[in-house]
Enzyme design. Structure first.
Site, PDB file in Angstrom:
ATOM      1  CE  LYS A   1      -4.091   1.784   2.501  1.00 24.94           C
ATOM      2  NZ  LYS A   1      -4.908   1.653   3.738  1.00 24.94           N
TER       3      LYS A   1
ATOM      4  CB  SER B   1      -8.120   3.898   2.675  1.00 22.11           C
ATOM      5  OG  SER B   1      -7.256   3.169   3.531  1.00 22.11           O
TER       6      SER B   1
ATOM      7  CB  SER C   1      -8.355   1.041   5.555  1.00 22.61           C
ATOM      8  OG  SER C   1      -8.996   2.290   5.598  1.00 22.61           O
TER       9      SER C   1
END
Lengths: 500, 98
Positions: free
Chosen positions: A80, A155, A179
């Site tokens: 990420k 997210s 997330s």
């Protein structure tokens, strides 16, 4: 190559160690697929071709030299883009960090390098991880491989779409209010948020420091356990890192046994506000566990009603101070207004240009919640709610080993559907937020397709703090019950991304 | 209904060092009013004698040995700065000239 794409990380590691495929072959196969299909899913903000192939070559050499190997040696991974990497830009989905290449690796990045895992690329996210759809990324939304018109969750929608679309065998995510778990649920993949402090946050661009935790995003429970075992452990760079080991998640998965298991169903998170098909899947999971011999009890967590409200005071408060570091001085964007402006005006202009609307909204909200006259009423009360939630959970865990809830209130919604309604967007995390407020581990496992739209649904497993192994045990039990029904993990039912 | 007025948004944005356009001020005032009205329910959740939790896993006095460890060089620390001079970060004046 078809036996590489779609194989679990554990299978790929086995192929490498038995010399049925090299790390270079596997990494190349994924890079080729990423370059072909990333224009469809926008999972990656950066594809790390040359560096990852170099790392794969080193992994192969390491094996040839007979050196000790990690359980995922040579298996490539996606990271990420809010985790710092010295060999790839790190933007956190924001224009304010465009082109920034950090001078140090996050501890989890150092650990996956140490484990011989090539880094395929950096995955998309809502700007600074603020959102649950990736629509707030400054670089455009990622798309759900089950339906490209829908969100992959957020997210961490870059990681979830990469893993569920087989643009990576597994990925790292971060979870502040859901997330990792929400994206896993809506893409039919597996996502785990470990106990707060189990994994070092050093090098994670902080959103809300008392809530953030890094964890695995995978296509099955064993892969998640293998990755958690690699990234967990004490780190002197993070003063909130737990001093003790939480044991082996891999063993917990291998030895999973339903005997004597007590499962709590949270009264407040089992009916109202959940899509019918999601509710129906959840009831099915409970029935399967009952049939397998688990005892089901209903538990009452009345303070959960206040969890989302408390979260949207604590998170903006912490974020508004964490994001003060983006000041145009040491790194990142600098925007010069005309004339001979003071540094203060340079900062304000930079932050105006560099931050997107959701980030501005939350910084302003956090500044309000922390301002004198409101601090006690808002931030102070929110911190007390945190205590109440911990007390509710402590009581629930007296009668249940784990708690189950649907992970998300709905299946994946359409891109654009909630973008203009911040409050509706915030409610996506209703079931995942309590774990962050209380610091306990939580994990989402696929439990089928919702009847009304044929999209994936997930069940969330919550365990007491430090008992991540218990969570993995139950995740493995649930996965086995479903795989024996389906014949293969849910992800094998996903449409072919090449023809979408 | 909470009182997130356009003027309050301007003040909060200025405290946050974010320039905002008139259009953003109007938009944020409306959106933040709705959000604050919703999150204000926390004030009803608790009565006096509940301790505040600032951190989920309580830890105190986390120390390490006082030894020098490797850190970034000055050159590395400055490498991503928008501007630097003489081994330092370079910024505009802090005070207005007049």
């Amino acid at each position: 190559m078809t036996d590489i794409i779609g194989a679990s990380a554990a299978t790929l590691a086995e192929m490498i160690i038995t010399k049925n495929a090299s790390s270079v072959e596997i990494t190349s196969a994924f890079l080729d697929r990423m370059e072909k299909l990333n224009p469809k899913t926008n999972s990656y903000l950066h594809i790390n071709r040359e560096n990852s192939l170099e790392q794969a070559k080193n992994a192969d050499k390491h094996l040839a030299d007979g050196k000790p190997l990690s359980a995922l040696h040579g298996v490539p991974i996606a990271v990420k883009d809010n985790l710092t990497t010295t060999d790839a830009p790190t933007t956190s989905g924001s224009k304010i960090l465009e082109g920034w290449v950090p001078q140090y690796d996050a501890t989890v990045v150092a650990k996956i390098r140490q484990a011989g895992m090539p880094i395929l690329g950096k995955t998309n996210l809502d700007e600074f991880a603020m959102g649950s759809s990736t629509e707030f990324s400054a670089y455009g939304p990622s798309r759900n491989p089950w339906d490209l018109g829908r969100i992959p969750g957020g997210s961490g929608g870059g990681s979830s779409s990469a893993v569920s679309g087989h643009l990576a065998p597994l990925a790292l995510g971060s979870d502040t209010g859901g997330s990792i778990r929400f994206p896993a649920a809506v893409t039919g993949s597996v996502g785990a948020k470990p106990t707060y402090g189990a994994v070092s946050r050093y090098g994670l661009i902080a959103l809300a420091s008392s809530l953030d935790q890094i964890g695995p995003v995978t296509n099955d429970v064993m892969d998640a356990a293998l990755l958690q075992d690699i990234i967990a452990g004490h780190d002197p760079h993070d003063s909130t890192s737990l001093p003790n080991s939480l044991g082996s998640m891999t063993n917990a998965v291998r030895e999973a046994d339903v005997k004597g298991l007590r499962v709590g169903v949270v009264k407040q998170l089992s009916s109202d506000g959940f899509q019918d098909g999601v509710k129906e899947r959840f009831e099915d999971t409970i029935e399967k566990l009952t049939a397998a011999g688990a005892t089901i009890v209903e538990v009452d967590c009345p303070s959960f009603e206040y969890a989302v409200a408390a979260y949207y005071l604590i998170l903006p408060a912490e974020a508004s101070s964490n994001l003060a570091k983006f000041d145009s001085v040491r790194f990142g964007l600098r925007v010069m207004p005309e004339g001979n402006p003071t540094i203060e005006r340079v900062m304000a202009a930079t932050r105006e240009h560099g931050f997107g609307p959701e980030v501005k909204r939350r910084i302003i909200l956090g500044t309000y919640a922390l301002s004198s006259g409101y601090y006690d009423a808002y931030y102070g009360s929110a911190q007390k709610v945190r205590t109440l939630i911990q007390q509710d959970l402590a009581k629930a865990f007296e009668v249940a080993d784990v708690l189950l809830t649907p992970t998300a209130p709905t299946t994946a919604f359409k891109i654009g559907e909630k973008i203009n309604d911040p409050l509706a967007m915030y409610l996506n995390d209703i079931a995942t937020i309590p774990a962050n407020l209380a610091g306990i581990p939580g994990m989402s496992v696929p439990n089928g397709l919702a009847k009304e739209d044929g999209l994936p649904s997930g069940v969330q497993i919550l365990a007491p703090a430090m008992q991540d192994a218990q969570m993995y045990r139950v995740a493995s039990i649930i996965e086995k019950l479903y795989v024996s029904e389906w014949g293969a993990p849910l992800i094998s039912q996903a449409p072919d991304l090449e023809v979408l | 209904m909470s009182e997130i007025t356009p003027d309050l948004v301007r003040h909060l944005a200025s405290l946050s060092r974010i320039l905002v356009t008139d259009q953003e001020v109007e938009q944020f005032a409306g959106e933040l009013s709705v959000i604050v009205d919703s999150v204000a329910m926390v004030t009803k959740a608790v009565s006096g004698d509940v301790a505040a939790t600032s951190h989920p896993i309580p830890m105190a006095n986390v120390y390490r040995e006082d030894v020098i460890l490797p850190s970034l060089t000055q050159e590395q620390a400055l490498s991503a700065a928008p501007d630097s001079a003489d081994g330092r970060f370079k910024v505009n004046a802090i005070l207005d000239e007049d």
